[in-house]
Write a protein that holds these residues in place. Sequence first.
Motif, PDB file in Angstrom:
ATOM      1  N   UNK A 142       0.834  -1.206   0.000  1.00 37.13           N
ATOM      2  CA  UNK A 142       0.000   0.000   0.000  1.00 37.13           C
ATOM      3  C   UNK A 142       0.866   1.253   0.000  1.00 37.13           C
ATOM      4  N   UNK A 143       1.943   1.223   0.767  1.00 32.73           N
ATOM      5  CA  UNK A 143       2.858   2.366   0.832  1.00 32.73           C
ATOM      6  C   UNK A 143       3.478   2.655  -0.536  1.00 32.73           C
ATOM      7  N   UNK A 144       3.930   1.606  -1.204  1.00 34.09           N
ATOM      8  CA  UNK A 144       4.589   1.771  -2.499  1.00 34.09           C
ATOM      9  C   UNK A 144       3.635   2.243  -3.590  1.00 34.09           C
ATOM     10  N   UNK A 145       2.401   1.816  -3.522  1.00 29.54           N
ATOM     11  CA  UNK A 145       1.460   2.118  -4.608  1.00 29.54           C
ATOM     12  C   UNK A 145       0.619   3.374  -4.380  1.00 29.54           C
ATOM     13  N   UNK A 146       0.670   3.942  -3.158  1.00 30.94           N
ATOM     14  CA  UNK A 146      -0.137   5.133  -2.883  1.00 30.94           C
ATOM     15  C   UNK A 146       0.689   6.355  -2.496  1.00 30.94           C
ATOM     16  N   UNK A 147       1.906   6.135  -1.982  1.00 27.56           N
ATOM     17  CA  UNK A 147       2.741   7.246  -1.560  1.00 27.56           C
ATOM     18  C   UNK A 147       2.279   7.909  -0.281  1.00 27.56           C
TER      19      UNK A 147
END
Length: 201
Positions: A142-147
């Motif tokens: 989630x962190x990688x794909x949403x920033x």
Amino acid sequence: SRMTLAEWLEQWLENIAGTIRPTTLTRYQGAVRIHINPRLGDKPITQVTGKDVQKLYDALASHGNQITGKGLASSTIRGIHSMLHEALDAAKQAGLIPWNPTEEIPTPKFACKVKQILTDEQLDVFMAIIQQDDIWHDFFYTELTTGLRRGEICGLMWQDFDEKAGTLKILRSVNVPKTGELEIGETKTSRGRRTICLLYT
């Protein structure tokens, strides 16, 4: 007023303590204690000039880091300028000074550094590793794909996820104030409250 700059900044910080985030207050207090007071704190607030403020910024830019002796980042100096401008503006409104000396000088320039991001190869390796971890996979994916910011992703709740609409609402943030206890509050800025559309593959 015979009040020194240090005395006013202490009073100003007490006045705004309940109106800003705890982390912001801590940052302001650190900037005052470490960077402003040692150089300008003893000076009467009515005698602080634009030249004094500019000398402060120049000193911070050349050797402001108390540990390494190197200059502070331009973003840090701009943050100090923003805080000092606000504090002296309040002093002007309170009738302590006739004008705000920070308005006599240009706003410190922001030097944007090139951000280091993962290459496609590094990203593939990272994704392969987190795929093996049942606990942390969803968090990092989630962190990688949403920033999302760290506090924002830690503040997510299941009710923020709408599987049918494919959206994720960002409504809160988790912070760690000086006490060390987790604190759930508003996002860093008003624009931080947003809805992210998730793409499924």
